[in-house]
Scaffold this motif. Structure first.
Motif, PDB file in Angstrom:
ATOM      1  N   ALA A 241       0.812  -1.219   0.000  1.00 40.90           N
ATOM      2  CA  ALA A 241       0.000   0.000   0.000  1.00 40.90           C
ATOM      3  C   ALA A 241       0.853   1.280   0.000  1.00 40.90           C
ATOM      4  O   ALA A 241       0.625   2.173  -0.828  1.00 40.90           O
ATOM      5  CB  ALA A 241      -0.993  -0.018   1.163  1.00 40.90           C
ATOM      6  N   PRO A 242       1.849   1.410   0.879  1.00 40.68           N
ATOM      7  CA  PRO A 242       2.649   2.633   0.852  1.00 40.68           C
ATOM      8  C   PRO A 242       3.393   2.827  -0.480  1.00 40.68           C
ATOM      9  O   PRO A 242       3.464   3.954  -0.988  1.00 40.68           O
ATOM     10  CB  PRO A 242       3.631   2.451   2.012  1.00 40.68           C
TER      11      PRO A 242
ATOM     12  N   ASN B  68      -5.524  -7.362  -3.477  1.00 43.48           N
ATOM     13  CA  ASN B  68      -4.659  -7.262  -2.300  1.00 43.48           C
ATOM     14  C   ASN B  68      -5.441  -6.982  -1.020  1.00 43.48           C
ATOM     15  O   ASN B  68      -5.026  -7.382   0.070  1.00 43.48           O
ATOM     16  CB  ASN B  68      -3.615  -6.167  -2.489  1.00 43.48           C
TER      17      ASN B  68
ATOM     18  N   TYR C 298      -5.788  -4.363   0.886  1.00 40.90           N
ATOM     19  CA  TYR C 298      -5.116  -3.660   1.984  1.00 40.90           C
ATOM     20  C   TYR C 298      -6.047  -2.660   2.683  1.00 40.90           C
ATOM     21  O   TYR C 298      -5.911  -2.392   3.874  1.00 40.90           O
ATOM     22  CB  TYR C 298      -3.884  -2.904   1.475  1.00 40.90           C
TER      23      TYR C 298
ATOM     24  N   ALA D  54       7.660  -3.436  -5.909  1.00 36.83           N
ATOM     25  CA  ALA D  54       8.165  -4.452  -4.981  1.00 36.83           C
ATOM     26  C   ALA D  54       9.414  -3.963  -4.242  1.00 36.83           C
ATOM     27  O   ALA D  54       9.570  -4.200  -3.045  1.00 36.83           O
ATOM     28  CB  ALA D  54       8.464  -5.742  -5.743  1.00 36.83           C
ATOM     29  N   ALA D  55      10.279  -3.240  -4.957  1.00 40.51           N
ATOM     30  CA  ALA D  55      11.527  -2.787  -4.346  1.00 40.51           C
ATOM     31  C   ALA D  55      11.270  -1.824  -3.185  1.00 40.51           C
ATOM     32  O   ALA D  55      12.009  -1.807  -2.203  1.00 40.51           O
ATOM     33  CB  ALA D  55      12.407  -2.119  -5.392  1.00 40.51           C
ATOM     34  N   GLY D  56      10.191  -1.037  -3.295  1.00 41.81           N
ATOM     35  CA  GLY D  56       9.906  -0.040  -2.268  1.00 41.81           C
ATOM     36  C   GLY D  56       8.965  -0.527  -1.182  1.00 41.81           C
ATOM     37  O   GLY D  56       8.472   0.270  -0.382  1.00 41.81           O
ATOM     38  N   SER D  57       8.707  -1.839  -1.167  1.00 47.25           N
ATOM     39  CA  SER D  57       7.724  -2.384  -0.235  1.00 47.25           C
ATOM     40  C   SER D  57       8.362  -3.050   0.969  1.00 47.25           C
ATOM     41  O   SER D  57       9.394  -3.723   0.840  1.00 47.25           O
ATOM     42  CB  SER D  57       6.849  -3.429  -0.951  1.00 47.25           C
ATOM     43  N   ARG D  58       7.742  -2.910   2.110  1.00 41.28           N
ATOM     44  CA  ARG D  58       8.193  -3.634   3.304  1.00 41.28           C
ATOM     45  C   ARG D  58       7.649  -5.061   3.307  1.00 41.28           C
ATOM     46  O   ARG D  58       8.152  -5.920   4.008  1.00 41.28           O
ATOM     47  CB  ARG D  58       7.708  -2.921   4.586  1.00 41.28           C
ATOM     48  N   LEU D  59       6.569  -5.296   2.555  1.00 42.32           N
ATOM     49  CA  LEU D  59       5.992  -6.646   2.506  1.00 42.32           C
ATOM     50  C   LEU D  59       6.537  -7.408   1.311  1.00 42.32           C
ATOM     51  O   LEU D  59       6.693  -6.854   0.230  1.00 42.32           O
ATOM     52  CB  LEU D  59       4.470  -6.588   2.397  1.00 42.32           C
ATOM     53  N   GLU D  60       6.821  -8.671   1.545  1.00 40.52           N
ATOM     54  CA  GLU D  60       7.319  -9.533   0.479  1.00 40.52           C
ATOM     55  C   GLU D  60       6.477 -10.810   0.493  1.00 40.52           C
ATOM     56  O   GLU D  60       6.394 -11.498   1.517  1.00 40.52           O
ATOM     57  CB  GLU D  60       8.782  -9.865   0.766  1.00 40.52           C
ATOM     58  N   VAL D  61       5.834 -11.104  -0.617  1.00 42.42           N
ATOM     59  CA  VAL D  61       4.996 -12.302  -0.680  1.00 42.42           C
ATOM     60  C   VAL D  61       5.890 -13.528  -0.861  1.00 42.42           C
ATOM     61  O   VAL D  61       6.671 -13.595  -1.797  1.00 42.42           O
ATOM     62  CB  VAL D  61       3.977 -12.207  -1.835  1.00 42.42           C
ATOM     63  N   VAL D  62       5.774 -14.471   0.061  1.00 43.26           N
ATOM     64  CA  VAL D  62       6.545 -15.711  -0.026  1.00 43.26           C
ATOM     65  C   VAL D  62       5.814 -16.686  -0.949  1.00 43.26           C
ATOM     66  O   VAL D  62       6.397 -17.306  -1.814  1.00 43.26           O
ATOM     67  CB  VAL D  62       6.733 -16.340   1.374  1.00 43.26           C
ATOM     68  N   SER D  63       4.492 -16.796  -0.741  1.00 40.03           N
ATOM     69  CA  SER D  63       3.674 -17.679  -1.576  1.00 40.03           C
ATOM     70  C   SER D  63       2.201 -17.366  -1.351  1.00 40.03           C
ATOM     71  O   SER D  63       1.841 -16.744  -0.359  1.00 40.03           O
ATOM     72  CB  SER D  63       3.942 -19.144  -1.234  1.00 40.03           C
TER      73      SER D  63
END
Ligand code: FAD
Ligand code: AMP
Lengths: 264, 332
Positions: A95-96, A123, A125, A220-229
């Motif tokens: 979201a951010p 998503n 959010y 994705a690069a600027g996100s604190r969240l990373e989807v694993v699966s």
């Protein structure tokens, strides 16, 4: 009144979902996409407000090439212009991160109001537009079920949904970000004339470079969240699935409700 | 001192209304305590409002390292500006690793703004977490509950996390005795003028007393396609209920809506027809004793909370079901 509407394109809720090979999202090939449900209501609200005040509606969407179709639909419904934030660098943002990109695009012009949906159906959010309000330094309201202009548009009377069947009525100053909840109005259908006119309406494409954005702070690069699966929830856990054609299933269900669950 | 040696800290921000803790505040406390345990962190709670000593004392009855109160006249009524201006300096000073909120209409309204203000990460609607091989991984629903996403947090700094209704059991919150202390507040300013509250659906049908509910969803396909569902309701002496899109489309009046923004029901028998089973619907009906779902999508999440499921086209199944029940009634 100059109104911007942020619309997201999301998989149709009716669509059969399949996992993408990397297991981190759904396979988008052959997946039908639509305008996010609450965003459609936001667009309708914007068009109505603009008609009342003789203003302009600009639609913005961040996403890959397919998003053009959603923007074209918004133009056919009556928006005057479309802005497409299209860049690999924008993809996969939380979201951010998404709000940062939308903020950069919105800041190039001056708007009186930004209307958005309340929640994306992918998503989910429920946060992108509120972060955007923070970046703009504007007041906002989430889950809006009514908007009324006051004092010639200097403030808004906003009906905000609360839990337990109550609405709260609040006054906020403009410019503001209004996050519309589904059900606020009845979205119109596109007319043939609207569809024809949409072809000639301007659609601008913007990349991170166009907006002077460091690719490291968006997507994705600027996100604190990373989807694993991602995975399907374990379906039917505990449910007895009744097989057979409609007649058989109905008969077995009635028997079970009568003799097993004893509710008939 | 290096980061690793510094002790980790979890904050839990509780919610209340009309002098009572929100039901989900206890769930958030339970979640915060469990997260603290998994990370070897301490858990501290926060409460904001005006005249909140009694509520703070209630929260202090849980196993927490501290209860922080933000007591200010400008916090008497919730506004996002008020809550953010109270919490932002406190978070910047205390730098907790995670702040746990109940995922409520109120928190969703202001927590993203707070994240923006203090440059925190934002992790909405967590349903579980696990500290395993992939590190600390959280789950949250995506695609309207049709899928579950497993996410990890990257980078440095506080993360604001909200927990979904019912995901953590309030009963599992450990009790104890925590010290209560006032939070240092800067300038606190409300940014909304509250003009009033109104009931969404006046003269409403009270579905909470119904023994049997036949609930229809978007899958029913239109106001003109309601007849077989109405017939089923009539045969069973049931009330008709619906998911939100049915109401939003004017297929049924607002007082028939079941879910987080509608009514909460707990009938003996709940028949969900063409309803996918999004969490906002489930919270309104999961107290039902026996749940039947009819849906053409075998992966529909409604089947996860059902006792009996039929995968099929409701337009084929409903007439058959009505015929069988009619037969049964005729046989006595
Ligand atoms: C803040 C907020 C509050 C909300 N409050 C509520 C609330 O109080 N109540 C509520 O219900 N929702 C609420 N929602 C909306 C919720 O998120 C879902 O969008 C909604 O519950 C979906 O309704 P549905 O299952 O009827 O529709 P869909 O999700 O579109 O599902 C339709 C289902 O019908 C099935 N179907 C279609 N055709 C057929 C057929 N011919 N035969 C059999 N099956 C068929 C499909 O497989 C699908 O599973 C809220 C959302 C938000 C963001
Ligand atoms: N990629 C996007 N493009 C345009 N608007 C978006 C985008 N993502 C989110 N939004 C807006 O933000 C709202 C909330 O989205 P979310 O925070 O994902 O639930 C949506 O209803 C949209 O109005």
């Amino acid at each position: 009144m100059r109104i911007a509407v942020c619309i997201k394109q999301v998989p149709d809720t009716e669509a059969r979902l399949r996992l993408r090979k990397d297991g981190r999202w759904v396979d988008e090939e052959d997946l039908p996409f639509v305008i996010n449900e609450s965003d459609e209501y936001a667009l309708e609200e914007a068009l109505t407000l603009a008609e009342k005040t003789g203003g302009e509606v600009v639609v913005l969407s961040l996403g890959p090439a397919r998003v053009k179709e959603a923007l074209r639909k918004a133009l056919a419904l009556g928006a005057q212009r479309a802005v497409h934030l299209q860049d690999e660098a924008f993809e996969g943002g939380d979201a951010p991160a998404t709000a940062r990109a939308l903020h950069a695009a919105l800041s190039r012009e001056s708007f009186d109001l930004v209307l958005t949906g309340s929640q994306s159906d992918d998503n989910g959010y429920g946060a992108t537009a509120s972060v955007l309000a923070g970046l703009l330094g504007w007041p906002h309201a989430w889950l809006v079920m009514g908007v009324e202009l006051e004092e010639g548009g200097a403030s808004l009377k906003v009906v905000r949904e609360m839990e337990s069947g109550m609405n709260e009525i609040v006054r906020i100053a403009t410019p503001a970000v209004i996050e519309v909840q589904a059900g606020i109005n009845h979205p119109r259908y596109a007319s043939l004339k609207g569809i024809m006119q949409a072809k000639r309406k301007p659609q601008e494409v913007l990349t991170a470079a166009d907006l002077g954005l460091d690719p490291a702070v968006v997507g994705a690069a600027g996100s604190r969240l990373e989807v694993v699966s991602v995975a399907f929830p374990s379906t039917g856990a505990g449910a007895q699935m009744i097989e057979g054609d409609a007649a058989t299933a109905a008969r077995v269900l009635v028997e079970k409700l009568r003799n097993e669950a004893r509710v008939l | 001192m290096s980061e690793d040696l510094m002790s980790k800290k979890i904050w839990i921000v509780t919610q209340h209304r009309d002098g009572k803790l929100h039901r989900m505040s206890r769930e958030a406390i339970a979640a915060g305590q469990q997260l603290a345990q998994a990370l070897g962190a301490s858990a501290e709670a926060v409460i904001l409002g005006s005249g909140i000593d009694g509520l703070a004392a209630e929260i202090a009855g849980y196993d927490l390292a501290a209860v922080h109160t933000a007591d200010h006249a400008a916090l008497a009524d919730y506004t996002p500006g008020g809550y953010v201006s109270a919490l932002a300096p406190a978070l910047a000073a205390a730098r907790p690793d995670f702040v746990v909120f109940p995922h409520t209409y109120q928190s969703v309204d202001y927590v993203p703004l707070l994240a923006q203000r203090v440059d925190a990460g934002l992790l909405p609607e967590v349903t579980s977490f696990e500290n395993g091989d992939d590190g600390l991984v959280f789950t949250r629903p995506v695609l309207a509950g049709k899928m579950v996403s497993r996410v990890r947090v990257r980078g440095e700094g506080t993360v604001l996390l909200s927990v979904q209704s019912g995901a953590f059991s309030a009963d599992s919150a450990a009790t104890g005795s925590a010290p209560v202390a006032a939070l240092g507040l800067g300038e606190v300013t409300a940014d909304r003028e509250i003009l009033g509250v109104e009931e969404v659906a006046e003269d409403q049908v009270d579905l909470s007393k119904a023994d049997v509910i036949v609930a229809v969803g978007r899958g029913i396909g239109g106001a003109d396609k309601m007849a077989p569902a109405r017939e089923l309701a009539e045969l069973l002496g049931a009330e008709i209920g619906a998911s939100r899109p049915v109401i939003d489309s004017d297929w049924l009046p607002r007082d028939r809506q079941i879910g987080s923004s509608g009514q909460t029901v707990a009938p003996k028998l709940y028949i969900a027809i063409g309803i996918s089973g999004a969490i906002q619907h489930l919270v309104g009906m999961k107290g039902s004793s026996v749940v039947v779902a009819i849906n053409k999508d075998p992966k529909a999440p409604i089947f996860n909370v059902s006792d009996y499921g039929i995968v099929g086209d409701l337009h084929e199944v409903l007439p058959e079901l009505n015929a069988k029940i009619r037969e049964l009634k005729q046989a006595g």
